[in-house]
Design a protein around this motif. Sequence first.
Motif, PDB file in Angstrom:
ATOM      1  N   VAL A  66       2.066   1.541  -3.399  1.00  0.00           N
ATOM      2  CA  VAL A  66       0.896   2.262  -4.300  1.00  0.00           C
ATOM      3  C   VAL A  66       1.382   3.700  -4.494  1.00  0.00           C
ATOM      4  CG1 VAL A  66      -1.214   1.779  -4.718  1.00  0.00           C
ATOM      5  CG2 VAL A  66       0.172  -0.162  -4.658  1.00  0.00           C
TER       6      VAL A  66
ATOM      7  N   ALA B  50       0.792  -1.195   0.445  1.00  0.00           N
ATOM      8  CA  ALA B  50       0.473  -0.075   0.190  1.00  0.00           C
ATOM      9  C   ALA B  50       0.740   1.080   0.150  1.00  0.00           C
ATOM     10  CB  ALA B  50      -0.500   0.081   1.586  1.00  0.00           C
TER      11      ALA B  50
ATOM     12  N   PHE C 121      -5.098   6.007  -5.354  1.00  0.00           N
ATOM     13  CA  PHE C 121      -4.615   4.330  -5.132  1.00  0.00           C
ATOM     14  C   PHE C 121      -6.198   3.534  -4.959  1.00  0.00           C
ATOM     15  CE2 PHE C 121      -4.510   2.549  -0.432  1.00  0.00           C
ATOM     16  CZ  PHE C 121      -3.684   1.788  -0.304  1.00  0.00           C
TER      17      PHE C 121
ATOM     18  N   THR D   4      -7.774  -0.694  -3.836  1.00  0.00           N
ATOM     19  CA  THR D   4      -7.325  -2.111  -2.881  1.00  0.00           C
ATOM     20  C   THR D   4      -7.056  -3.417  -4.006  1.00  0.00           C
ATOM     21  OG1 THR D   4     -10.250  -2.588  -3.576  1.00  0.00           O
ATOM     22  CG2 THR D   4      -9.185  -1.531  -1.203  1.00  0.00           C
TER      23      THR D   4
ATOM     24  N   VAL E  15      -3.006  -2.593  -4.823  1.00  0.00           N
ATOM     25  CA  VAL E  15      -2.287  -2.612  -3.261  1.00  0.00           C
ATOM     26  C   VAL E  15      -2.082  -4.593  -3.853  1.00  0.00           C
ATOM     27  CG1 VAL E  15      -2.426  -3.501  -1.074  1.00  0.00           C
ATOM     28  CG2 VAL E  15      -3.288  -0.807  -2.233  1.00  0.00           C
TER      29      VAL E  15
ATOM     30  N   LYS F 139     -10.283   1.011   0.828  1.00  0.00           N
ATOM     31  CA  LYS F 139      -8.912   1.565   1.112  1.00  0.00           C
ATOM     32  C   LYS F 139      -8.931   2.587   1.701  1.00  0.00           C
ATOM     33  CE  LYS F 139      -9.952   5.630  -2.297  1.00  0.00           C
ATOM     34  NZ  LYS F 139      -9.481   6.497  -3.589  1.00  0.00           N
TER      35      LYS F 139
ATOM     36  N   LYS G 184       0.059  -6.131  -6.069  1.00  0.00           N
ATOM     37  CA  LYS G 184       1.530  -5.534  -5.616  1.00  0.00           C
ATOM     38  C   LYS G 184       1.994  -6.045  -4.224  1.00  0.00           C
ATOM     39  CE  LYS G 184       5.122  -2.645  -5.651  1.00  0.00           C
ATOM     40  NZ  LYS G 184       6.307  -2.244  -7.120  1.00  0.00           N
TER      41      LYS G 184
END
Length: 231
Positions: free
Chosen positions: A55, A52, A64, A66, A69, A87, A72
Motif C-alpha cells: 500500500v 502495508a 496510507f 489502516t 492496509v 498507521k 489489502k
Amino acid sequence: MRLTRNTTNSSYSLFALPRTAMTSQPTARISSRKQPKQARSTELVAAILDAAAQVLAKEGAHRFTTARVAEKAGVSVGSLYQYFPNKAAILFRLQSDEWRQTTGLLRAILEDRQWPPLDRLRALVHAFIRSECDEAAMRVALNDAAPLYRDAPEAQQARSSGEHTVQTFMKEALPEASGPARTMAGDLIVATLSQVGKHFSETPHTPAEIEIYADAMADMFCSYVRHLAKA
C-alpha cells in the motif's frame, strides 16, 4: 539499505538516519500494541506488514491508511488494531525492520575479514547503490512519513550501531591514520554514498548502468583511502 543526514529530507535507510537528539521515549503512537506469541498471530502480523509495504509503495505516505492496509491484507481493521494502534505504528515497524536488515548487511560486508578492506568497501558500495535503486519507491514514501518515527530511540540505536561498524572498518583500513582522520574519512564516505546514492536512484537505471555507476563510486572511495594510507 542505508548512514546519516538531515531531519527534513532523510532517506529511510540506515545510511541516512538523522542526527537529531533523542529527547523523549517513543510514545504509544509508534509502539506496537502487543507482540505475536503464536504462529497464527505471527503470520497475521507478517501479512499486515506485507500489505502495508504494498500500500505504501502504491499510494504513498499521504494516502496510507489502516483501512487500506487491512483490506489489502484481507483482515478486519479490528484485527489490525490488536497489534498496531494506528498507521504511524505500522510505518515505524516497516522502518525499524529495514534498519535491522541494513545493519546486518553492513556488518556482514565490512566485518568479513577474508577479503581485504578495499574489496569490502567496493562490495558495500555496490550493495548500497543496488539497494537504493531497488527500493526507490519505498524510500520516497517512507521519507514522507519520517517525521512520525525519526526521533525514536530505535533510530538512534541503529545509527550508533552503523557508525561503530564503519569506524571499526576504517581503523582496519587505515591503521596508521589518526583517530580524527579515520572519523573524517568514514563520515565523508558515508555522507557521499548516502546523498549521491539517493540522487542516482531518483531516476530509473538498467542493471548495467547501476554496475558502472557503483564501480565509479567505489574507485573514487578506494583511491581516497589509498591516498590517506600514504599520507
